[in-house]
Scaffold this active site. Structure first.
Site, PDB file in Angstrom:
ATOM      1  N   GLY A 132       0.831  -1.193   0.000  1.00 57.83           N
ATOM      2  CA  GLY A 132       0.000   0.000   0.000  1.00 57.83           C
ATOM      3  C   GLY A 132       0.862   1.238   0.000  1.00 57.83           C
ATOM      4  N   GLU A 243      -3.291  15.893  -3.924  1.00 56.79           N
ATOM      5  CA  GLU A 243      -4.238  14.834  -3.588  1.00 56.79           C
ATOM      6  C   GLU A 243      -4.696  14.967  -2.142  1.00 56.79           C
ATOM      7  OE1 GLU A 243      -4.455   9.922  -3.268  1.00 56.79           O
ATOM      8  OE2 GLU A 243      -2.688  10.897  -4.132  1.00 56.79           O
ATOM      9  N   ARG A 269     -36.170  18.005  17.097  1.00 58.63           N
ATOM     10  CA  ARG A 269     -36.440  16.732  17.767  1.00 58.63           C
ATOM     11  C   ARG A 269     -36.649  16.957  19.266  1.00 58.63           C
ATOM     12  NH1 ARG A 269     -38.357  11.590  17.215  1.00 58.63           N
ATOM     13  NH2 ARG A 269     -37.236  10.122  18.575  1.00 58.63           N
TER      14      ARG A 269
END
Length: 380
Positions: A132, A243, A269
């Protein structure tokens, strides 16, 4: 806090992206999720809208605008929409820079027009079953056969792996060279011996096709070498900052967006006869997340500006990536908890964000790798 990194031109582009998402993505997204892949027509629509190859010179069919802030705008809007399947960011911000900076004139004329129109979808194949982040572990190899390279090996976890027409493959070209004996070879759809495995079944980002790729005696023409022979290591290191910035931009945007939707939820809520927002614990949770998001946003925006100016270094990009993605993970988990049982239901955006976002701390360099890069820069 008022953001100051975008101009009116960037904001006008934001409206274009929003319109594209509303017309070409949102209506089809459930279908894509169930099928595990997006439509190629969506890519062509993105090309027609000018969302592909924004940094590519106009002579090759691109937008001629290298300002990274346009990519950041698009990353933000895609993140808010939850549209992880249509990987335009991978195409534009990760693979695009390799083609722009490394391709020969002949390669640019051959590949970039399709890149910009959406006819040519791209992928980069680095990760292998046994390698990897450690480039030295790459086993895919290319043997010099005179007028071509003979490529053998396999890759896995390749985003756009099923749809890709053009794959930038990291391969060993000098066996004894270790990480410095790697080159980038461009494999194109239809090359004999290039096969795709299954579309991998992930816990999230279901519509993003992620595949295994196999290369069995693939004859890659010599003219498909991208960049310098045995230069892949330097090429990869040079472009990783962008990136990581693209990932960081998406991460802080998701965190902010989920915080906004959760604040709306806790105001509406009720529990024990009053809105959740009236409970001190809930207010404290919201206060903590809002502060963490505000601080992170300030840093990421500074990094966006510096990258647009060509001044961002790999260390600060790594800081932005690891901090913002870990923040996204924390905020998503806490927002899901505040939704209670409804947070576990896919009809609520926080549920999908929980599974879709988990990969953020892994791809583009894990959190641990980011810390190693930062620590090494400080301590040697």
């Amino acid at each position: 806090m008022q953001r100051e990194i975008y101009t009116a031109e960037h904001e006008a582009f934001r409206e274009t992206v929003k319109a594209f998402l509303a017309k070409e993505v949102t209506p089809h997204y459930e279908t894509w999720e169930s099928e595990g892949i997006v439509s190629r027509e969506a890519w062509r629509a993105a090309g027609r809208q000018g969302l592909l190859g924004m940094a590519v010179p106009e002579e090759y069919g691109g937008g001629g605008e290298p300002d990274f802030r346009f990519s950041a705008v698009m990353a933000e809007e895609f993140a808010k929409c939850g549209a992880s399947g249509l990987a335009l960011g991978l195409h534009n911000d990760i693979i695009g820079p390799y083609l722009l900076s490394l391709a020969t004139e002949e390669q640019k004329r051959r590949w970039l027009p399709g890149f910009c129109s959406g006819e040519t979808i791209t992928a980069i194949a680095m990760t292998e079953p046994g390698a990897g982040s450690d480039l030295q572990g790459i086993r895919t190899a290319a043997e010099d056969r005179g007028d071509h390279w003979l490529l053998n090996g396999s890759k896995t976890f390749i985003s756009n792996g099923i749809l890709a027409d053009l794959v930038v493959v990291v391969a060993k070209t000098t066996p004894e060279g270790g990480a410095k004996g790697l080159s980038l070879l461009v494999v194109e759809r239809g090359m004999e011996g290039f096969e795709r495995g299954r579309n991998l079944d992930k816990i999230g980002q279901k519509s993003q096709d992620t595949a295994e790729l196999f290369f069995r005696d693939v004859k890659v023409p010599k003219e498909n070498l991208l960049g310098e022979l045995d230069g892949a290591f330097i090429h990869l290191m040079t472009h990783l900052a962008q990136e990581r910035m693209a990932i960081a931009v998406a991460a802080i945007t998701v965190a902010e967006h989920l915080l906004d939707t959760t604040m709306t939820y806790v105001k509406e809520r009720e529990a024990f006869g009053r809105p959740l927002a009236r409970l001190q614990h809930i207010r404290f949770e919201i206060a903590e997340m809002a502060t963490e998001c505000a601080v992170t946003r300030s840093f990421v925006d500074r990094c966006i500006r510096e990258h647009a100016e060509g001044a961002l270094d790999a260390v600060h990009a790594s800081m932005a990536k690891w901090w913002s993605t870990e923040l996204q993970k924390r905020v998503t988990d806490r927002c899901l908890q505040l939704h209670g049982g409804y947070g576990y239901m896919l009809e609520y955006p926080v549920a999908r964000a929980f599974t879709d976002g988990r990969i953020q701390t892994i791809y583009g360099g894990t959190t641990e790798i980011m810390k190693e890069i930062i620590g090494r820069s400080l301590l040697g």
